[in-house]
Design a protein around this motif. Structure first.
Motif: not given
Length: 655
Positions: A506, A509-514, A577, A586
């Motif tokens: 995270m 920069g990687i999205d939490k959903e991904t 979330y 999510r």
């Protein structure tokens, strides 16, 4: 047993003066009945004689006191590597069951206790099913949990009996129905309240030639096109929300079979034999069977110890302590719940009532459960308790002070347990008069859903107290896992680097959903970011303080920002979330790509490395128990059979 029917090892036979044959399953050398090849072969031999003498009726029951028939003998499943051989064996079972179904005499199944899988499939071959209406009577199809689906005609006969939608839902959910619910659905035809009445009800059903109820027109319509195709589409969608067809093919194979061939009985039976044969020798079914046997091993850890728990005292009415208390009440125990003031106990009582309503349904049962959960500010329950569980905040001095107050008042036989998730038992026990008595009982959140309890032992802990802890876990229907006292024990030790790696992703920069979607695609039940919310971000902060690796300062800063805003995760309604009625917001994202695989590899590498490290340190007795603990404590992809088994298979494939 030798009768006019000949000698049989697994069936008791009586032919009475009313020309009724009473055939009771009594598998030799076993405490409960299961359908081995020998049992089915003997049944076929007996049916040959019944076909010849044509009695007035046949009643099939059980000579075992605790159950009818638990299903097929799972121990025999691993004997086969060839799908065709399994399919041939299934067809032989089909032939025997078809002969029972087609007997000229009237047939009745008399059920007491569990009738599961093949046992229920056998009963469905009869004209009428009568059952004893006691809590121990349960019927259902657990096969999907083992990576297959009902293989002895169940897919055909249950959908005929109760309709396509209800029958498929019963098999897909693997629910065990209590007798009244089974009667309401139409799986069972008649209930009796006394064991002695079961015999007479079965006799009456034969003499009056009672037959099963037919499914309603609306229920039957779900077996026919075009309704069947619409129902199948809905079932696939609902099933895919819980299981990836690439990981768990059995439920989808069953839906396909039913949709394609339900209007042709012969093709249904042929398809069942072929598909179950293929599934049986597949990796998913083999790995799920492995986990089944590991659960049986853990259950065994709690047996053989003469320690019956009737009263439990819990100190600390927070989320964990209150939920532990409520769960023990649900298992029939009387529980006293202690905290500093009544106002701290009242929220736990409210949560407990909600749990009782969900699980027990009927108001009288709920009120009885509520009456067994007693607020106890003064700690009056300590002297009467068989198990005392301390679940206060994580401060060693506070815990030791509490033990000093309680220990002089405890019964000699009582277990003293802490629910600490991090503190060493050696440190907590150092001022006890009997330090060998202290164990850890580390439950996981949510208590009512997580099946594992780590039974933690320190250097000072005596084996007798570990065994009592395991016995208690079995009595509250939880799997006990004896675990060494070491930082994080087993489960949290393995989860810590996994969660911290997710936080690092995270921060990159990687999205939490991904991130979560990549973990779910690998086979985890939920992603690490959503899991952090469920565990509680305050708990994650404590993990970061004691077990974190990597850029610890950045990870802690990420968590501290949430905590400063009052966002603790699911329990506060917001964490990473937003949470509404127990569900996060999510969003599903597509990670079916090399990029998704790379993220999954990043996440799982520290997870698996820590499993190797825990194995090397001997945190649990062996790698099999490590696999069981990680699967049932973290949800690690069950279809892979456990992390150490997965690593072993990967290494074998590489070689």
């Amino acid at each position: 047993m030798t009768t006019r029917f000949g000698s049989h090892d697994h069936w008791q036979i009586e032919h009475d003066v009313h020309d009724i044959v009473w055939l009771n399953c009594d598998r030799k050398g076993e405490s409960s009945n299961s359908l081995s090849r020998e049992v089915i072969t003997e049944l076929g031999e007996i049916l040959s004689i019944i076909e010849t003498i044509e009695p007035a009726g046949l009643v099939i029951g059980s000579a075992k006191p605790g159950s009818f028939i638990l299903g097929a003998d799972i121990r025999e499943f691993d004997e086969f590597d060839d799908a065709d051989a399994v399919s041939d064996l299934i067809r032989q079972g089909h032939e025997v069951f078809a002969r029972l179904e087609n007997l000229s005499c009237h047939t009745v199944a008399a059920i007491h206790g569990f009738a599961l899988g093949g046992g229920l499939e056998l009963a469905l071959c009869c004209d009428y099913i009568v059952a004893l209406n006691v809590p121990e009577t349960r019927v259902g199809f657990p096969e999907v949990k083992l990576g297959i689906f009902p293989g002895l005609g169940g897919t055909t006969r249950i959908t005929e009996r109760v309709g396509g939608l209800a029958g498929m839902q019963l098999m897909l959910t693997t629910r065990n129905l209590r007798a009244p619910a089974a009667r309401g659905m139409g799986v069972i035809d008649e209930l009796v309240d006394e064991f002695s009445s079961l015999h007479w009800a079965a006799r009456r059903a034969v003499m009056q030639k009672r037959r099963k109820r037919k499914a309603s027109l609306s229920a039957s319509a779900t077996n026919r096109q075009p309704v069947r195709a619409l129902v199948a589409k809905v079932l696939r969608k609902k099933t895919a929300e819980k299981a990836n067809p690439a990981h768990y093919p059995a439920p989808f194979q069953m839906i396909d079979l039913w949709e394609e061939h339900r209007d042709n009985r012969r093709r249904m039976f042929d398809g069942e034999a072929q598909r179950v044969g293929q599934l049986m020798v597949g990796d998913t079914a083999r790995n799920l069977r492995r986990l089944f046997f590991l659960t049986e091993r853990m259950k065994g850890l709690g047996k053989g110890e003469d320690f019956k728990v009737r009263r439990v005292h819990v100190v600390g009415a927070g989320v964990m302590g209150g939920d532990i208390a409520a769960w023990c009440v649900l298992q029939g125990m009387e529980v006293t719940l202690q905290d500093r003031e009544l106002k701290f106990i009242e929220p736990a009582l409210k949560r407990a009532r909600s749990l009782f309503k969900r699980r027990l349904k009927k108001r009288p049962a709920v009120e009885v459960a509520v009456s067994r959960l007693l607020p106890d500010v003064a700690g009056d329950g300590v002297p009467r308790a068989d198990v005392i569980i301390e679940a206060i905040y994580e401060d060693a001095d506070a815990k030791r002070a509490l033990y000093a107050q309680m220990e002089p008042h405890m019964a000699e036989h009582a277990v003293l347990a802490t629910n600490t998730s991090a503190l060493p038992l050696e440190e907590l026990a150092r001022e006890l008069a009997a330090p060998e008595r202290l164990i850890g009982l580390h439950f996981f959140n949510p208590v009512a859903k997580m099946p594992l309890v780590e039974v933690v032992h320190g250097e000072q802990t005596a084996d007798s107290w570990i065994k009592r802890g395991c016995a208690f876990c079995s009595q509250i229907n939880r799997f006990p896992l004896p675990t060494k006292s070491a930082p994080g024990f087993l489960v949290n030790r393995v989860l810590a680097p996994y969660l911290m790696e997710a936080f690092t992703l995270m921060l990159e920069g990687i999205d939490k959903e991904t991130i979560d979607a990549a973990a779910i695609r690998f086979g985890m039940p939920m992603g690490p970011i959503e899991l952090a919310d469920v565990v509680g971000l305050d708990v994650c902060m404590k993990v970061a303080e004691t077990l974190a690796s990597g850029d610890v300062d950045a990870q802690r800063a990420l968590l501290q920002k949430k905590l400063d805003a009052g966002h603790l995760g699911k329990k506060s309604g917001e964490g990473f979330y937003l949470w509404t009625k127990g569900r996060s917001n999510r969003q599903s994202v597509d990670v079916d790509s090399p990029y998704g695989d790379q993220i999954a590899t990043r996440l799982m590498t520290p997870f698996l490395d820590e499993c190797r490290s825990a194995s090397a340190d001997g945190i649990v007795a062996d790698d099999d128990l490590l696999d069981a603990g990680i699967v049932f404590g973290t949800g690690f992809a069950p279809f892979l059979g456990g992390p150490m088994h997965y690593l072993e298979q990967q290494e074998a494939d590489f070689r």
